[in-house]
Design an enzyme around this catalytic site. Structure first.
Site, PDB file in Angstrom:
ATOM      1  N   GLY A  11       0.838  -1.196   0.000  1.00 36.17           N
ATOM      2  CA  GLY A  11       0.000   0.000   0.000  1.00 36.17           C
ATOM      3  C   GLY A  11       0.870   1.242   0.000  1.00 36.17           C
ATOM      4  O   GLY A  11       1.948   1.260  -0.575  1.00 36.17           O
ATOM      5  N   CYS A  12       0.417   2.259   0.667  1.00 33.81           N
ATOM      6  CA  CYS A  12       1.124   3.538   0.745  1.00 33.81           C
ATOM      7  C   CYS A  12       2.532   3.338   1.305  1.00 33.81           C
ATOM      8  O   CYS A  12       2.702   2.761   2.371  1.00 33.81           O
ATOM      9  CB  CYS A  12       0.325   4.482   1.654  1.00 33.81           C
ATOM     10  SG  CYS A  12       1.228   5.948   2.168  1.00 33.81           S
TER      11      CYS A  12
END
Length: 179
Positions: A11-12
């Site tokens: 993800g981020c």
């Protein structure tokens, strides 16, 4: 002291970087892009979802202190490896859960880590194992983001502290002392 690297995407990259900055035996965490076709991608290009790259981190660690299986278990245990192409509100292939093994031994360890995670998640892990392509470091302002402006970013304040709590709860013996 033997240093090795692992490349993971969960993800981020601000979130995964913040987690691994707190892991004992990790010397460096660099945010970047991997897995796509565009040369020298920018953050804006990667966020568009059109380059094929994932937001990822390259972790440099001391193998005398922490092993690759432990790195991978922390990785799979601090994000949701059952969400396809998303983490929370971040949606798109750029936020996929992936491991980019750098050799055959790392590939075998990645397969074993995913098997362990599947046991804990009823076989629903969607984390992929991908061939490493060219690593592109993210722009300077993305490096050490949580320690800098990340603590003033509402997204980071909502997302990173729960991940750090999960790290501290699930991997107590792998976490740096708070100071």
């Amino acid at each position: 002291m033997a240093k090795e690297q692992a490349i993971i995407a969960g993800g981020c990259f601000w979130c995964t970087e913040a987690v691994f900055k707190d892991v004992i035996g990790v010397y460096e965490v660099e945010s970047g892009y991997i897995g796509g076709d565009t040369a020298d991608p920018t953050y804006k290009q990667v966020c568009s979802g059109t380059t094929g790259h994932a937001e990822a981190i390259r972790v440099t660690y001391d193998t005398d202190t922490i092993s690759l299986p432990e790195i991978l278990d922390v990785f799979l245990g601090t994000h949701d490896p059952t969400q396809l192409n998303r983490q929370g509100n971040d949606v798109g292939t750029q936020y996929r859960s992936a491991i980019f093994p750098l050799d055959a031994d790392q590939r075998a360890e990645a397969e074993a880590a995913i098997a362990r995670a599947n046991e804990a998640h009823d076989g629903k892990v969607v984390t992929t194992i991908e061939e490493p392509t060219t690593w592109y470091p993210a722009e300077d302002y993305h490096q050490d983001y949580w320690e800098g402006e990340g603590r003033a970013n509402p997204y980071c304040m909502a997302t990173i502290p729960p991940k750090l709590l999960k790290l501290r709860k699930s991997f107590q013996n792998k976490v740096r002392a708070e100071g």
